[in-house]
Design an enzyme around this catalytic site. Sequence first.
Site, short mmCIF file in Angstrom:
data_model
loop_
_atom_site.label_atom_id
_atom_site.label_comp_id
_atom_site.label_asym_id
_atom_site.label_seq_id
_atom_site.Cartn_x
_atom_site.Cartn_y
_atom_site.Cartn_z
N GLN A 11 -0.29 -2.82 -2.88
CA GLN A 11 -1.60 -2.34 -3.31
C GLN A 11 -1.53 -1.38 -4.50
O GLN A 11 -2.56 -0.95 -5.00
CB GLN A 11 -2.32 -1.67 -2.14
CG GLN A 11 -2.69 -2.67 -1.07
CD GLN A 11 -3.34 -2.00 0.12
OE1 GLN A 11 -3.08 -0.85 0.43
NE2 GLN A 11 -4.18 -2.74 0.81
N ASN A 12 -0.33 -1.04 -4.94
CA ASN A 12 -0.22 -0.19 -6.13
C ASN A 12 -0.62 -1.04 -7.33
O ASN A 12 -0.18 -2.17 -7.49
CB ASN A 12 1.21 0.33 -6.29
CG ASN A 12 1.29 1.43 -7.33
OD1 ASN A 12 0.99 1.22 -8.49
ND2 ASN A 12 1.70 2.61 -6.89
N ARG A 13 -1.45 -0.48 -8.19
CA ARG A 13 -2.01 -1.24 -9.32
C ARG A 13 -1.19 -1.08 -10.61
O ARG A 13 -1.63 -1.50 -11.68
CB ARG A 13 -3.45 -0.80 -9.57
CG ARG A 13 -4.40 -1.01 -8.39
CD ARG A 13 -4.41 -2.43 -7.83
NE ARG A 13 -4.77 -3.41 -8.81
CZ ARG A 13 -5.80 -4.23 -8.75
NH1 ARG A 13 -6.60 -4.18 -7.73
NH2 ARG A 13 -6.04 -5.10 -9.71
N PHE A 14 -0.01 -0.48 -10.54
CA PHE A 14 0.78 -0.23 -11.75
C PHE A 14 0.97 -1.49 -12.59
O PHE A 14 0.69 -1.48 -13.79
CB PHE A 14 2.15 0.37 -11.40
CG PHE A 14 3.01 0.55 -12.62
CD1 PHE A 14 2.85 1.67 -13.42
CD2 PHE A 14 3.95 -0.40 -12.98
CE1 PHE A 14 3.62 1.83 -14.58
CE2 PHE A 14 4.73 -0.24 -14.12
CZ PHE A 14 4.56 0.87 -14.91
N SER B 42 -1.80 5.08 -10.37
CA SER B 42 -1.91 3.67 -9.99
C SER B 42 -1.80 3.48 -8.49
O SER B 42 -1.97 2.37 -7.99
CB SER B 42 -0.83 2.86 -10.71
OG SER B 42 0.47 3.26 -10.30
#
Length: 164
Positions: free
Chosen positions: A40-43, A140
């Site tokens: 789920q990290n948007r990096f 992020s």
Amino acid sequence: MGARKAAFAPVADARARVLILGSLPGEASLAAGRYYAHPQNRFWHLVGRAIGRDLVSLDYPDRLAALQAAGIALWDTVASARRNGSLDTAIRDAEHAPLQDLLARLPALQAVAFNGRKAGLIGRPQLEGTGLALIDLPSSSPAYAAMPLPRKEALWARLADFLA
């Protein structure tokens, strides 16, 4: 207080024009041995938008290669710390990363971007006076949900200004 956790080695080469600094890898990243491994990290989405490439669909080695080809280096501001879980607010007894040592190996560097508040609080004091652009970015992390994704995308898009 939590086990002592250590950052990964930097992903950087002499072509880097932008250095993105996080704080310390979270549990999912440490378990996987990869930067920004939490699903789920948007990096990878955010930096991919900034460089005009879909990084999310690539496997990890290709993601790193695409970052380096675009002129982006990656590291963390905390070399090691004690922490329960993944939240930056739980970081204790932090040993700061030797950022100046890395900068000495990046002759083309123009900007340093801090992925989240904690990274900026630790990294900015070490880098002020370097002449580099210092950019604070919204985290992020899935833990930072206060800002809508389109706003995050717009702020992360500023990285492209240093990559042309």
